[in-house]
Design an enzyme around this catalytic site. Structure first.
Site, PDB file in Angstrom:
ATOM      1  N   ALA A  29      -3.964  14.709   5.646  1.00  0.00           N
ATOM      2  CA  ALA A  29      -3.735  13.434   6.335  1.00  0.00           C
ATOM      3  C   ALA A  29      -2.689  12.619   5.591  1.00  0.00           C
ATOM      4  CB  ALA A  29      -5.034  12.646   6.403  1.00  0.00           C
ATOM      5  N   HIS A  48       2.965  14.509   1.800  1.00  0.00           N
ATOM      6  CA  HIS A  48       2.330  15.814   1.632  1.00  0.00           C
ATOM      7  C   HIS A  48       3.390  16.849   1.950  1.00  0.00           C
ATOM      8  CE1 HIS A  48      -1.906  14.527   1.315  1.00  0.00           C
ATOM      9  NE2 HIS A  48      -1.579  13.569   2.160  1.00  0.00           N
ATOM     10  N   ASN A  60      -5.063   7.287  -6.157  1.00  0.00           N
ATOM     11  CA  ASN A  60      -5.766   8.539  -5.807  1.00  0.00           C
ATOM     12  C   ASN A  60      -4.997   9.781  -6.258  1.00  0.00           C
ATOM     13  OD1 ASN A  60      -3.817   8.063  -3.756  1.00  0.00           O
ATOM     14  ND2 ASN A  60      -5.009   9.138  -2.198  1.00  0.00           N
ATOM     15  N   LYS A  99      -9.305  -0.238  -6.070  1.00  0.00           N
ATOM     16  CA  LYS A  99      -9.350   0.391  -4.750  1.00  0.00           C
ATOM     17  C   LYS A  99     -10.679   1.087  -4.509  1.00  0.00           C
ATOM     18  CE  LYS A  99      -7.790   1.997  -0.850  1.00  0.00           C
ATOM     19  NZ  LYS A  99      -6.591   2.726  -0.464  1.00  0.00           N
ATOM     20  N   HIS A 118       1.644   5.383  -1.733  1.00  0.00           N
ATOM     21  CA  HIS A 118       1.303   6.561  -2.547  1.00  0.00           C
ATOM     22  C   HIS A 118       2.584   7.120  -3.151  1.00  0.00           C
ATOM     23  CE1 HIS A 118      -2.803   6.694  -0.944  1.00  0.00           C
ATOM     24  NE2 HIS A 118      -2.228   6.254   0.172  1.00  0.00           N
ATOM     25  N   LEU A 119       2.665   7.088  -4.485  1.00  0.00           N
ATOM     26  CA  LEU A 119       3.847   7.634  -5.173  1.00  0.00           C
ATOM     27  C   LEU A 119       3.584   9.020  -5.729  1.00  0.00           C
ATOM     28  CD1 LEU A 119       5.307   4.628  -7.236  1.00  0.00           C
ATOM     29  CD2 LEU A 119       6.347   5.754  -5.258  1.00  0.00           C
ATOM     30  N   ARG A 120       2.288   9.421  -5.793  1.00  0.00           N
ATOM     31  CA  ARG A 120       1.919  10.709  -6.411  1.00  0.00           C
ATOM     32  C   ARG A 120       2.432  10.742  -7.857  1.00  0.00           C
ATOM     33  NH1 ARG A 120      -1.298  10.726  -2.022  1.00  0.00           N
ATOM     34  NH2 ARG A 120      -0.415  11.757  -0.195  1.00  0.00           N
ATOM     35  N   HIS A 142       0.872  -1.202   0.000  1.00  0.00           N
ATOM     36  CA  HIS A 142       0.000   0.000   0.000  1.00  0.00           C
ATOM     37  C   HIS A 142       0.897   1.235   0.000  1.00  0.00           C
ATOM     38  CE1 HIS A 142      -3.773   2.247   1.529  1.00  0.00           C
ATOM     39  NE2 HIS A 142      -2.853   3.162   1.239  1.00  0.00           N
ATOM     40  N   LEU A 190      -5.053   9.134   8.058  1.00  0.00           N
ATOM     41  CA  LEU A 190      -6.356   8.465   8.099  1.00  0.00           C
ATOM     42  C   LEU A 190      -6.179   7.002   7.707  1.00  0.00           C
ATOM     43  CD1 LEU A 190      -8.606  11.238   6.546  1.00  0.00           C
ATOM     44  CD2 LEU A 190      -8.695  10.355   8.894  1.00  0.00           C
ATOM     45  N   HIS A 219      -4.708  -0.651   5.689  1.00  0.00           N
ATOM     46  CA  HIS A 219      -4.253   0.117   6.857  1.00  0.00           C
ATOM     47  C   HIS A 219      -5.205   0.017   8.049  1.00  0.00           C
ATOM     48  CE1 HIS A 219      -7.015   3.004   5.138  1.00  0.00           C
ATOM     49  NE2 HIS A 219      -6.146   3.630   4.364  1.00  0.00           N
ATOM     50  N   ASP A 232       1.461   2.616   3.538  1.00  0.00           N
ATOM     51  CA  ASP A 232       0.614   3.808   3.365  1.00  0.00           C
ATOM     52  C   ASP A 232       1.456   5.083   3.438  1.00  0.00           C
ATOM     53  OD1 ASP A 232      -1.653   5.279   2.852  1.00  0.00           O
ATOM     54  OD2 ASP A 232      -2.353   5.266   4.922  1.00  0.00           O
ATOM     55  N   HIS A 267     -10.357   1.357   1.639  1.00  0.00           N
ATOM     56  CA  HIS A 267     -10.171   2.300   2.740  1.00  0.00           C
ATOM     57  C   HIS A 267     -11.407   2.089   3.609  1.00  0.00           C
ATOM     58  CE1 HIS A 267      -8.842   6.110   4.728  1.00  0.00           C
ATOM     59  NE2 HIS A 267     -10.085   5.974   5.166  1.00  0.00           N
TER      60      HIS A 267
HETATM   61  C1  NCD Z   1      -3.551   8.999   2.127  1.00  0.00           C
HETATM   62  C2  NCD Z   1      -3.072  10.047   1.109  1.00  0.00           C
HETATM   63  O1  NCD Z   1      -2.548  11.075   1.514  1.00  0.00           O
HETATM   64  O2  NCD Z   1      -3.208   9.801  -0.095  1.00  0.00           O
HETATM   65  N1  NCD Z   1      -3.598   9.610   3.425  1.00  0.00           N
HETATM   66  C3  NCD Z   1      -3.638   8.978   4.626  1.00  0.00           C
HETATM   67  O3  NCD Z   1      -3.768   9.651   5.654  1.00  0.00           O
HETATM   68  N2  NCD Z   1      -3.521   7.670   4.733  1.00  0.00           N
HETATM   69  C4  NCD Z   1      -4.863   8.454   1.689  1.00  0.00           C
HETATM   70  C5  NCD Z   1      -5.252   7.146   2.365  1.00  0.00           C
HETATM   71  O4  NCD Z   1      -4.530   6.162   2.278  1.00  0.00           O
HETATM   72  O5  NCD Z   1      -6.317   7.100   2.996  1.00  0.00           O
HETATM   73 ZN    ZN Z   2      -3.134   5.148   1.554  1.00  0.00          ZN
HETATM   74 ZN    ZN Z   3      -6.782   5.085   2.989  1.00  0.00          ZN
END
Ligand code: NCD
Ligand code: ZN
Ligand code: ZN
Length: 348
Positions: free
Chosen positions: A268, A256, A46, A104, A20-22, A18, A224, A179, A252, A141
């Site tokens: 978050a 940011h 996302n 997802k 996030h690479l953006r 899990h 989150l 998560h 996760d 999620h």
């Molecule tokens: C994640 C994000 O920033 O993309 N943020 C988080 O707090 N976990 C989104 C997610 O996994 O819910």
């Molecule tokens: Zn996530």
């Molecule tokens: Zn999530």
């Protein structure tokens, strides 16, 4: 002079289930961190706009691969963002592509970039039936968005209102409860039959909700689902270190920019890609279960996804080092979890 041997741990190269690479410059900053730690990662969809089709996932995968520094080995495992309008045909295309490994579910409004997520799972049954048929996992999620429900109860209520009915209707659908943060979720997954698993982050193993408010509000511990009470953290540690193959690693890691977190309305997400394995090693060592780290980090995930474990090995040594207070993130900065703190383990 005394000679001492440094304790070390060598395990099968791990994966992140899990992540996030953006995109663009932010991705260029974070991708080398993950590629150093992990052989593969399930890449969250996302983005803005979200990755809703196989064509978009293919293009995103190409951008990731072309951003990978020369000499680094890393395989992105792509996902699609489920919407009220995802067609069964899109699921079949995704499955046939060989590059999409999961779909997802973001309940609309539940988390970062979830506005285009699902308003009611009833709208998605054609897609979900197709997923069950082709063996495509649904990642969720797992929080309800009902504002009447207390934020600390949203995961437990999700089990009753969404997960249980879904599993009754589609008992063969492969599901990953992402998560997880509560004793209820750990218990539900441990007690279940069939293809249900859960990922657990390092920060939910290491911290409880008190730490968000320790001496003031600490936005870099806000993610989150939000951190929960100590009893929940302990239940997660027991699940992660218990050897049950239904539980596996998902950082996760969610970058940011510092200014977007240190704000009147902060985003978050915790950033852990730089030092994920060191953080997990810390949690497993505290539980006296470093022997179970390999299963959790390197074996249980591939087993669930039907992929072979990685061929290579990695080594962690017990050698203290200090996590940088900030890291570059595109033209901004990100504050990693435990920035400025000393960690006992180091990935070499
Ligand atoms: C994640 C994000 O920033 O993309 N943020 C988080 O707090 N976990 C989104 C997610 O996994 O819910
Ligand atoms: Zn996530
Ligand atoms: Zn999530």
């Amino acid at each position: 002079m005394t000679s001492t041997t440094i304790p070390s741990l060598t395990i099968t190269r791990p994966d992140d289930w899990h992540l996030h690479l953006r995109d663009e410059a932010v991705m260029a900053s974070v991708l080398p961190h993950t590629a150093r730690q992990f052989a593969r990662a399930i890449v969250m969809p996302n983005l803005k706009p979200p990755v809703t089709t196989t064509a978009l996932a293919q293009a995103y995968r190409q951008r990731i691969l072309s951003c990978l520094p020369a000499g680094m080995q890393f395989e992105p495992l792509m996902t699609l963002y489920l919407t009220d309008n995802t067609a069964a045909d899109e699921i079949r295309r995704a499955s046939d592509s060989g590059i999409v490994h999961a779909v997802k579910l973001y309940p609309a409004g539940a988390t970062t970039n979830s506005d285009l997520g699902v308003s009611d799972l009833k709208h998605c049954y054609k897609a979900l039936e197709a997923m069950q048929q082709v063996g495509m996992p649904l990642l969720m999620h797992g929080e309800v968005t009902d504002p009447e429900i207390d934020i600390f109860d949203r995961e437990a209520v999700f089990i009753e209102r969404v997960l249980q009915p879904l599993r009754r209707d589609l008992p063969a659908l492969k599901i990953v409860f992402e998560h997880i943060t509560t004793r209820e979720a750990a218990q539900y997954v441990a007690d279940s039959e069939g293809a249900l698993a859960a990922t657990i982050t390092a920060h939910h193993l290491l911290y409880n909700r008190n730490q968000i408010f320790n001496g003031g509000i600490r936005p870099h511990l806000y993610c989150l689902p939000v951190l929960k009470r100590e009893q929940h953290r302990q239940a997660l540690v027991a699940a992660a270190t218990g050897g049950n193959p239904r539980f596996f690693l998902g950082t996760d890691s969610a970058p940011h920019a510092r200014h977007a977190k240190e704000a009147a309305c902060g985003c978050a997400g915790c950033y852990t890609a730089l030092h994920a394995m060191e953080l997990y090693a810390e949690a497993f060592e505290r539980a006296g279960r470093l022997d179970r780290l390999e299963g959790f980090a390197s074996l249980h995930g591939p087993l669930f996804y039907g992929l072979p474990p990685n061929a290579g090995k990695v080594t962690l040594v017990r050698q203290p080092w200090t996590v940088p207070s900030t890291l570059a993130l595109g033209d901004s900065q990100v504050v990693p979890l435990d920035g400025g703190e000393t960690l006992a383990w180091k990935l070499v």
